[in-house]
Design a protein around this motif. Structure first.
Motif, short mmCIF file in Angstrom:
data_model
loop_
_atom_site.label_atom_id
_atom_site.label_comp_id
_atom_site.label_asym_id
_atom_site.label_seq_id
_atom_site.Cartn_x
_atom_site.Cartn_y
_atom_site.Cartn_z
N LEU A 1 0.78 -1.19 -0.13
CA LEU A 1 -0.14 -0.16 -0.02
C LEU A 1 0.81 1.33 -0.07
CD1 LEU A 1 -2.56 -0.97 2.70
CD2 LEU A 1 -3.12 -0.84 0.32
N PHE A 2 2.03 1.21 0.61
CA PHE A 2 2.78 2.51 0.87
C PHE A 2 4.05 2.78 -0.17
CE2 PHE A 2 0.35 1.63 4.45
CZ PHE A 2 -0.29 2.93 4.66
N GLN A 3 4.64 1.56 -0.74
CA GLN A 3 5.78 1.84 -1.22
C GLN A 3 5.42 2.12 -2.88
OE1 GLN A 3 8.61 2.00 0.07
NE2 GLN A 3 7.20 1.75 1.88
N ASN A 4 6.15 2.96 -3.30
CA ASN A 4 6.35 3.39 -4.81
C ASN A 4 7.18 2.30 -5.48
OD1 ASN A 4 4.52 5.48 -4.43
ND2 ASN A 4 6.30 6.92 -4.03
N LEU A 5 7.05 2.05 -6.88
CA LEU A 5 7.87 1.56 -7.55
C LEU A 5 9.15 2.14 -7.97
CD1 LEU A 5 5.25 -0.23 -9.94
CD2 LEU A 5 6.27 -1.34 -8.26
N SER A 6 10.23 1.44 -8.01
CA SER A 6 11.40 2.36 -8.41
C SER A 6 11.86 1.38 -10.00
CB SER A 6 12.45 2.22 -7.55
OG SER A 6 12.80 0.84 -7.32
N SER A 7 12.39 2.35 -10.86
CA SER A 7 12.55 2.02 -11.87
C SER A 7 13.97 1.18 -12.21
CB SER A 7 12.31 2.92 -13.28
OG SER A 7 13.26 3.94 -12.80
N GLY B 1 -3.53 0.53 -7.33
CA GLY B 1 -2.60 1.25 -8.29
C GLY B 1 -1.09 1.38 -7.52
N LYS B 2 -0.11 1.62 -8.35
CA LYS B 2 1.52 1.62 -7.97
C LYS B 2 1.80 3.04 -8.65
CE LYS B 2 2.78 -1.21 -5.01
NZ LYS B 2 3.42 -0.80 -3.54
N SER B 3 2.52 3.72 -8.24
CA SER B 3 3.15 4.80 -8.92
C SER B 3 5.01 4.43 -9.20
CB SER B 3 3.03 6.10 -8.41
OG SER B 3 3.66 6.28 -7.13
N VAL B 4 5.23 5.18 -10.40
CA VAL B 4 6.81 5.17 -10.63
C VAL B 4 6.98 6.39 -11.23
CG1 VAL B 4 6.27 3.77 -12.78
CG2 VAL B 4 8.54 3.53 -11.56
N LYS B 5 8.18 6.69 -10.86
CA LYS B 5 8.77 8.04 -11.35
C LYS B 5 9.73 7.57 -12.41
CE LYS B 5 8.33 12.07 -8.42
NZ LYS B 5 8.13 11.86 -7.04
#
Lengths: 611, 101
Positions: free
Chosen positions: A599-605, B17-21
């Motif tokens: 729920l809280f972590q964003n993805l890192s590319s 949903g998930k966000s990515v920069k």
């Protein structure tokens, strides 16, 4: 003939047919037939004490005047031409007469009212109006349908309807009452059609319908709303549902008996724009079902998942929308407190992440401060966390606590862990705060320890899911420093007890709370708060505040549920069951890495890979 | 065309949903209940709300700020509101989720 006065009936004995009655004192009496009758006795003491002529009621002439020239009586205390009316509709007619008299307007005499009643007796709808007993100079039309459980009778004298009685299906009631009041000549009508309700599919029936009623005719007797008022409101405000007409004009707001007429008026006024499916209030555009129907289906079919509810009940959108998904998630959690697994993906972001989303996509954090009381240690932690996580603003809230604004989503679990305080639920459809004043511990006016009671109430009801947010407060005296008059539940300590106000609102729908009751002990405050909140949880629409709910349900009805000891006890039990299944959500997330990741972590590319 | 790995498929939960920069771009990724993965610009055309935090229904997402309804397939805002967001092609290979820019 034996008269058994002062007896209270406990139950009717007999399985196929009545055999007798059992009374509360344990005695019995045999019976072949039971006749139930209910009545009222007018309160005429004041008139009696003033030496005004009283019979069953206060005797009035055709201008509602008593035998004392400057004193008038209207309503159920008045007796006119030997009739005492126990209903509200004649009161409105009498009121008009007396208003004309007082204003010195040359007006009509009061000739008495044709009254209609509409009741449910042992689950059967009953309607009666006018003179419905046959006599030598009357004829009648009767319908007796064993299959549908319907009995209808219309009494006619000199080609005019003078009375009617309906059992089972009472939809013709308002129409028949209209015919009685107008003295409609029925000599040219096929007699059977008089009893054909429009619901039978014979809407072309030649019987007088609402369309032919005069504009000045009253449609809603309870609230004195005329046909023209309703029609104008429909056109001017673009109303499309009975509910909207109700909210705009008050028609059908009290007994609801004129709803079919209001519906006919809508249909007639809107023509092709009238949408049958709008008649009841659907929970959202994904379905035509109302909240009540959905709840019934969930219970009846034992539905246990949001998706299942939508599938089985034929939702138009397979996965619902942002209105119905949170609503269904709430209803299921309310109905099955021990079994239901809350669905994160059906929660609005604030309730999913247990923080308030802000315009810039950051979040705010409000820890619990029971009763608005804090201490140096908690304040130190708040200060440290604010420094460490670059809190953009530290704000005191209206609910007597501290709001930390501008926190990044991914920092939320760390902030909670370091605060090590319970969630304040500032984001939730749940109990927010219990605001308190200083109370008897310090205040020279305080009559009760409002602070401690507020703390205890907040500890008891925190984490409870409700249809909308719930705010409470406790003041220690009628100066009401904690603003108990505009809270969902507001307690005002008085010498020797507590006043309990409910349905107050200081927000969108500014409303002073209604005095529910005055109780003597803190235990009773807890008991009535529990029962009130549980009844609200069980019967309010999702996103309906107690202010709107109390108005829709009626304070009297809420009182009936709460003042009946058995029903209050059951409500309290169900509340206690719901409360045993709550956990502090911040702690749960801090201890659960999977949830944090999900729920809280964003993805890192990762490194870009060219194709 | 640039293809960038942004996640493993098991990093994504259905309807969350998930966000990515990616540089200056912020992208919202959604795994729909039919298993399909969609990528759109993570900013509502109305007031810049983070769409990755919205409620997902079918192939639509509801903006958490003011409840605008946006299609994750073509990026179109649904009536009565108007506008659109950028959409990005998603490829899945060996459990890896790629966004094509």
């Amino acid at each position: 003939m034996n008269f058994l006065l002062n007896k209270q009936t406990e139950k009717i004995i007999g399985s196929k047919r009545v055999k007798g009655l059992l009374f509360k004192d344990g005695s019995k009496v045999a019976a072949d037939l039971v006749v139930m009758a209910v009545g009222i006795r007018p309160n005429v003491q004041l008139a009696k004490d003033s030496r005004i002529h009283v019979n069953r009621g206060i005797i009035v002439d055709d201008y509602m005047q008593t035998d004392s020239p400057n004193i008038h009586a209207v309503g159920e205390c008045a007796e006119h031409r030997e009739v005492v009316y126990g209903l509200v509709a004649p009161l409105y007619e009498q009121g008009k007469i007396v208003a004309e008299k007082i204003c010195g307007v040359e007006g009509k005499k009061y000739e008495g009212s044709v009254v209609s009643t509409q009741l449910k007796v042992s689950g059967v709808d009953v309607f009666s109006a006018g003179r419905f007993m046959d006599s030598d100079d009357t004829k009648s039309i009767k319908v007796y349908d064993d299959f549908e459980g319907v009995y209808k009778k219309v009494v006619i004298q000199d080609n005019k309807v003078i009375g009617a009685v309906l059992f089972g299906n009472i939809s013709d009631g308002p129409k028949l009452l209209g015919m009685i009041n107008k003295g409609t000549d029925i000599s040219d009508l096929p007699k059977v059609s008089i009893l054909q309700s429009s619901a039978d599919g014979s809407s072309e029936s030649p019987v007088i319908t609402v369309i032919t009623m005069a504009n000045s005719e009253v449609i809603c007797g309870c609230n004195g709303v005329t046909k023209s008022t309703i029609c104008e409101a429909i056109v001017e405000n673009g109303l499309t549902t009975v509910d909207q007409v109700k909210n705009c004009t008050n028609a059908s707001r009290s007994c609801g008996g004129c709803k079919p007429l209001v519906q006919d008026l809508l249909e007639h006024t809107l023509g092709d724009d009238f949408d049958q499916s709008d008649i009841k209030e659907a929970i959202c555009s994904c379905t035509n079902l109302s909240r009540e129907e959905v709840i019934e289906e969930i219970k009846g079919k034992k539905l246990k998942f949001v998706k299942e509810v939508m599938n089985v009940l034929g939702w138009k959108n397979d996965e619902g929308c942002s209105k119905c998904r949170p609503a269904l998630n709430y209803y299921l959690g309310m109905l099955y407190p021990s079994e239901y697994n809350d669905e994160e993906e059906s929660r609005f972001v604030n309730e999913r992440l247990h923080a308030n989303i802000q315009a810039d996509g950051t979040y705010s954090v409000v820890p619990r401060m029971y009763g608005g009381v804090t201490n140096a240690n908690d304040l130190r932690k708040i200060a440290d966390v604010s420094d460490k996580y670059d809190v953009a603003m530290i704000k005191l809230t209206g609910g007597q606590r501290i709001d930390l604004l501008g926190i990044k989503k991914e920092d939320l679990p760390k902030v909670w862990a370091e605060l090590d305080m319970p969630s304040g639920y500032a984001y939730g459809k749940a109990l927010r705060t219990v605001k308190t004043c200083v109370g008897s511990r310090f205040c020279r006016f305080g009559t009760q320890d409002s602070t401690q009671l507020g703390i205890d109430l907040e500890k008891k009801f925190e984490r409870l899911n409700t249809p909308h947010k719930v705010k409470m407060s406790v003041s220690a005296c009628p100066r009401n420093c904690a603003e108990s008059g505009i809270k969902d539940v507001g307690i005002v300590g008085v010498d020797g007890g507590f006043e309990m106000y409910v349905g107050g609102n200081g927000g969108t729908h500014l409303r002073a709370g209604d005095l529910l009751c005055t109780v003597k002990t803190e235990e009773e405050v807890f008991e009535f708060t529990s029962a009130f909140l549980q009844y609200y949880r069980e019967t309010a629409n999702y996103l309906e505040r107690t202010s709107k709910w109390v108005e829709r349900t009626g304070l009297e009805h809420v009182r009936e549920m709460l003042f009946d000891q058995k029903s209050r006890q059951q409500l309290v039990e169900r509340m206690d069951e719901s409360l045993t299944h709550t956990k502090d959500p911040w702690k749960e997330i801090v201890e659960n890495e999977n949830k944090q990741e999900k729920l809280f972590q964003n993805l890192s590319s990762a490194v870009p890979s060219r194709v | 065309m640039e293809r960038i790995q942004v996640a493993y498929i098991n990093n994504l939960s259905e309807r969350l949903g998930k966000s990515v920069k990616l540089g200056n771009l912020e992208i919202a990724l959604f795994k729909l209940s039919n298993g399909e993965v969609r990528a759109i610009e993570n900013s509502c055309p109305h007031k810049g709300g983070l769409l990755s935090q919205g409620i997902v229904s079918g192939e639509h997402v509801f903006c958490p700020l003011h409840d605008w309804k946006i299609c994750t397939g073509d990026g179109e805002v649904q009536a009565p509101d108007e506008g659109c967001v950028r959409t990005y092609k998603v490829e899945i290979q060996d459990e890896k989720v790629y966004v094509c820019l």
